[in-house]
Design a protein around this motif. Structure first.
Motif, PDB file in Angstrom:
ATOM      1  N   ASP A 287      19.109  13.050 -26.690  1.00  0.00           N
ATOM      2  CA  ASP A 287      19.858  13.367 -25.471  1.00  0.00           C
ATOM      3  C   ASP A 287      21.322  12.972 -25.619  1.00  0.00           C
ATOM      4  OD1 ASP A 287      19.607  14.322 -22.640  1.00  0.00           O
ATOM      5  OD2 ASP A 287      20.405  12.325 -22.241  1.00  0.00           O
ATOM      6  N   THR A 288      21.594  11.855 -26.280  1.00  0.00           N
ATOM      7  CA  THR A 288      22.978  11.414 -26.516  1.00  0.00           C
ATOM      8  C   THR A 288      23.712  12.415 -27.406  1.00  0.00           C
ATOM      9  OG1 THR A 288      22.319   9.094 -26.323  1.00  0.00           O
ATOM     10  CG2 THR A 288      24.406   9.560 -27.437  1.00  0.00           C
ATOM     11  N   ILE A 289      23.058  12.853 -28.461  1.00  0.00           N
ATOM     12  CA  ILE A 289      23.658  13.830 -29.381  1.00  0.00           C
ATOM     13  C   ILE A 289      23.922  15.142 -28.655  1.00  0.00           C
ATOM     14  CG2 ILE A 289      23.181  15.276 -31.406  1.00  0.00           C
ATOM     15  CD1 ILE A 289      21.780  12.863 -32.643  1.00  0.00           C
ATOM     16  N   LEU A 290      22.956  15.591 -27.851  1.00  0.00           N
ATOM     17  CA  LEU A 290      23.129  16.840 -27.111  1.00  0.00           C
ATOM     18  C   LEU A 290      24.307  16.751 -26.148  1.00  0.00           C
ATOM     19  CD1 LEU A 290      22.093  19.660 -26.375  1.00  0.00           C
ATOM     20  CD2 LEU A 290      20.553  18.577 -24.722  1.00  0.00           C
ATOM     21  N   THR A 291      24.458  15.617 -25.478  1.00  0.00           N
ATOM     22  CA  THR A 291      25.571  15.436 -24.544  1.00  0.00           C
ATOM     23  C   THR A 291      26.907  15.479 -25.273  1.00  0.00           C
ATOM     24  OG1 THR A 291      24.187  14.096 -23.074  1.00  0.00           O
ATOM     25  CG2 THR A 291      26.571  13.896 -22.810  1.00  0.00           C
ATOM     26  N   ARG A 292      26.988  14.839 -26.437  1.00  0.00           N
ATOM     27  CA  ARG A 292      28.231  14.849 -27.214  1.00  0.00           C
ATOM     28  C   ARG A 292      28.581  16.263 -27.676  1.00  0.00           C
ATOM     29  NH1 ARG A 292      27.120   9.418 -30.963  1.00  0.00           N
ATOM     30  NH2 ARG A 292      27.427   7.901 -29.273  1.00  0.00           N
ATOM     31  N   LEU A 293      27.568  17.020 -28.060  1.00  0.00           N
ATOM     32  CA  LEU A 293      27.819  18.404 -28.476  1.00  0.00           C
ATOM     33  C   LEU A 293      28.307  19.245 -27.295  1.00  0.00           C
ATOM     34  CD1 LEU A 293      24.682  19.018 -30.728  1.00  0.00           C
ATOM     35  CD2 LEU A 293      27.043  18.750 -31.504  1.00  0.00           C
ATOM     36  N   ARG A 294      27.721  19.029 -26.120  1.00  0.00           N
ATOM     37  CA  ARG A 294      28.100  19.811 -24.942  1.00  0.00           C
ATOM     38  C   ARG A 294      29.546  19.565 -24.529  1.00  0.00           C
ATOM     39  NH1 ARG A 294      22.487  18.835 -21.480  1.00  0.00           N
ATOM     40  NH2 ARG A 294      21.405  20.761 -22.167  1.00  0.00           N
ATOM     41  N   LEU A 348      27.530  29.051 -27.943  1.00  0.00           N
ATOM     42  CA  LEU A 348      27.254  27.673 -27.550  1.00  0.00           C
ATOM     43  C   LEU A 348      26.307  27.577 -26.354  1.00  0.00           C
ATOM     44  CD1 LEU A 348      30.641  25.768 -28.015  1.00  0.00           C
ATOM     45  CD2 LEU A 348      28.644  25.820 -29.496  1.00  0.00           C
ATOM     46  N   PRO A 349      26.456  28.447 -25.308  1.00  0.00           N
ATOM     47  CA  PRO A 349      25.489  28.361 -24.196  1.00  0.00           C
ATOM     48  C   PRO A 349      24.048  28.561 -24.641  1.00  0.00           C
ATOM     49  CG  PRO A 349      27.403  29.641 -23.531  1.00  0.00           C
ATOM     50  CD  PRO A 349      27.549  29.383 -24.995  1.00  0.00           C
ATOM     51  N   THR A 355      18.328  24.439 -21.320  1.00  0.00           N
ATOM     52  CA  THR A 355      17.236  24.230 -22.272  1.00  0.00           C
ATOM     53  C   THR A 355      17.778  24.510 -23.673  1.00  0.00           C
ATOM     54  OG1 THR A 355      15.622  24.988 -20.623  1.00  0.00           O
ATOM     55  CG2 THR A 355      14.908  24.915 -22.927  1.00  0.00           C
ATOM     56  N   PRO A 356      18.119  23.459 -24.437  1.00  0.00           N
ATOM     57  CA  PRO A 356      18.723  23.684 -25.759  1.00  0.00           C
ATOM     58  C   PRO A 356      17.788  24.443 -26.691  1.00  0.00           C
ATOM     59  CG  PRO A 356      18.080  21.389 -25.472  1.00  0.00           C
ATOM     60  CD  PRO A 356      17.926  22.037 -24.136  1.00  0.00           C
ATOM     61  N   LEU A 360      17.723  23.585 -32.670  1.00  0.00           N
ATOM     62  CA  LEU A 360      19.078  23.035 -32.740  1.00  0.00           C
ATOM     63  C   LEU A 360      19.147  21.819 -33.659  1.00  0.00           C
ATOM     64  CD1 LEU A 360      22.046  22.733 -31.778  1.00  0.00           C
ATOM     65  CD2 LEU A 360      21.172  21.395 -29.847  1.00  0.00           C
ATOM     66  N   PHE A 361      18.297  20.845 -33.456  1.00  0.00           N
ATOM     67  CA  PHE A 361      18.371  19.609 -34.216  1.00  0.00           C
ATOM     68  C   PHE A 361      17.950  19.813 -35.677  1.00  0.00           C
ATOM     69  CE2 PHE A 361      17.783  18.158 -29.785  1.00  0.00           C
ATOM     70  CZ  PHE A 361      18.972  17.460 -29.646  1.00  0.00           C
ATOM     71  N   GLU A 362      17.043  20.727 -35.921  1.00  0.00           N
ATOM     72  CA  GLU A 362      16.683  21.056 -37.300  1.00  0.00           C
ATOM     73  C   GLU A 362      17.882  21.665 -38.019  1.00  0.00           C
ATOM     74  OE1 GLU A 362      12.945  23.240 -37.664  1.00  0.00           O
ATOM     75  OE2 GLU A 362      12.486  22.628 -35.607  1.00  0.00           O
ATOM     76  N   PHE A 363      18.618  22.508 -37.341  1.00  0.00           N
ATOM     77  CA  PHE A 363      19.820  23.112 -37.918  1.00  0.00           C
ATOM     78  C   PHE A 363      20.861  22.034 -38.234  1.00  0.00           C
ATOM     79  CE2 PHE A 363      24.144  24.668 -36.932  1.00  0.00           C
ATOM     80  CZ  PHE A 363      24.319  25.567 -37.969  1.00  0.00           C
TER      81      PHE A 363
END
Length: 373
Positions: A287-294, A348-349, A355-356, A360-363
């Motif tokens: 969740d932290t990584i996703l927030t930083r990417l957003r 990016l959206p 809902t990511p 995403l994280f595998e990439f």
């Protein structure tokens, strides 16, 4: 929003020490003379109310919850339709059941109540002895408030009648249940209704309540429904605090959305153009990584600001490295995009939305970017 909620809580509680607070003249002079002086809470709130054009809002006073339970032992709620499911019951069956019910209670005068809420209007109506009363409430009121106000208005009409037996019909089961389990409800009109009901029964009135299904062709209910939707007269009424909270939240989110819509240069705007709640991921690190990417701020793309170094450059594309460039543009990672997203160009959206993307994280791990965020 928190300030307005607290302000209306104070104004609705007559026992609060600041309920009748008046700004003292010396404080007004001090605020005007010293611009660095932080205005008192009530001055700040009044400025917010004036900015939002909400100075006219008046909260309903909170009742004193000292209503003894034995006073509502004679409150009867009927439901002749209890064993029927509306989804698979024909309207004609409901109409026939209601005719039988009315025959059984033919000695009781019927009153039909209904509430209505649309985008620009909240209103209620009461049909009683070939007369229809309908009024508009504040748009800040909820549909529950409209429905329960209609029941209160019906009792007020009964109090002026010479007859003694009545049935109040409502298609709001939540309102009728609230009268039976009033200790679980904090709506101020519940206690007003129970208090008036107790006074009327002590004067010899017999008043029953009954639920009826809406939009099944029961004449009184249909008439009340049409009258509520077409109400044109406004009645001076206060607004329950819980309704005010929801209305203020909706209003402020609308104002916030208007400002956010103009922020087209913000990196987050392309990912989240609408101001709304997005759920968090269960995994804290993810969740932290996703927030930083957003928001477009990561250790890899922005640590140079703390270290006083130059911004990182993409060796292949000869441009500044950004989250958008890494995820969507850089041709270095076209093979990985094709592998995980079945395309070399992805927005990016799509990757970082509510809902990511499932891959995403595998990439990110495949391109070696996950550990650098």
């Amino acid at each position: 929003m928190l300030s307005l909620n607290y302000y209306f809580r104070i104004k609705s509680n007559v026992h609060h020490p600041f309920h009748n607070f008046k700004l003292r003249p010396f404080l007004v002079r001090l605020q005007e003379a010293r611009k660095s002086f932080i205005p008192v809470f009530f001055s700040r709130v009044l400025n917010i109310l004036a900015d939002l054009n909400l100075l006219y809002l008046q909260p309903t006073l909170q009742p004193i919850n000292n209503f003894p339970p034995w006073k509502v032992s004679n409150l009867h709620i009927l439901n002749p339709f209890e064993s029927f499911n509306k989804s698979d019951t024909a309207d004609i069956i409901y109409q026939q059941i209601f005719k039988e019910h009315r025959h059984q209670y033919r000695g009781f005068v019927p009153l039909y109540t209904d509430g209505s809420k649309s985008a620009d209007q909240v209103s209620f109506a009461v049909v009683f002895q070939n007369t229809v009363s309908s009024f508009r409430l504040s748009p800040a009121c909820s549909i529950f408030t409209a429905e329960i106000t209609a029941v209160l208005h019906a009792l007020e009409r009964i109090s002026k009648s010479v007859q003694r037996g009545f049935i109040i019909y409502s298609d709001s089961l939540s309102v009728l249940n609230s009268l039976k389990s009033f200790h679980d409800h904090k709506h101020p009109l519940v206690f007003k209704i129970l208090d008036l009901f107790e006074k009327l029964t002590s004067q010899g009135f017999t008043i029953l309540f009954s639920w009826i299904p809406s939009h099944v062709g029961i004449d009184g209910n249909e008439e009340a429904d049409m009258a509520a939707k077409s109400a044109s007269l406004s009645t001076a009424s206060t607004i329950p605090v819980n309704d005010l909270k929801k209305y203020i939240k909706q209003l402020l989110f609308f104002k916030w959305q208007g400002q956010w819509t103009l922020e087209t240069g913000n990196k987050l705007h392309t990912v989240k153009p609408v101001v709304e709640f997005w759920p968090s991921l269960r995994n804290r690190k993810a969740d932290t990584i996703l927030t930083r990417l957003r928001v477009g701020h990561t250790r890899f793309t922005h640590r140079h600001l703390l270290l006083g170094e130059h911004a990182p450059m993409c060796s292949l594309c000869n441009c500044t490295v950004s989250v958008h460039h890494i995820l969507s543009e850089c041709s270095n990672f076209n093979s990985q995009r094709l592998r995980f997203f079945n395309t070399t160009t992805i927005s990016l959206p799509t990757l970082l939305g509510e809902t990511p993307h499932v891959h995403l994280f595998e990439f990110l791990k495949a391109i070696g970017f996950y550990s650098l965020l």
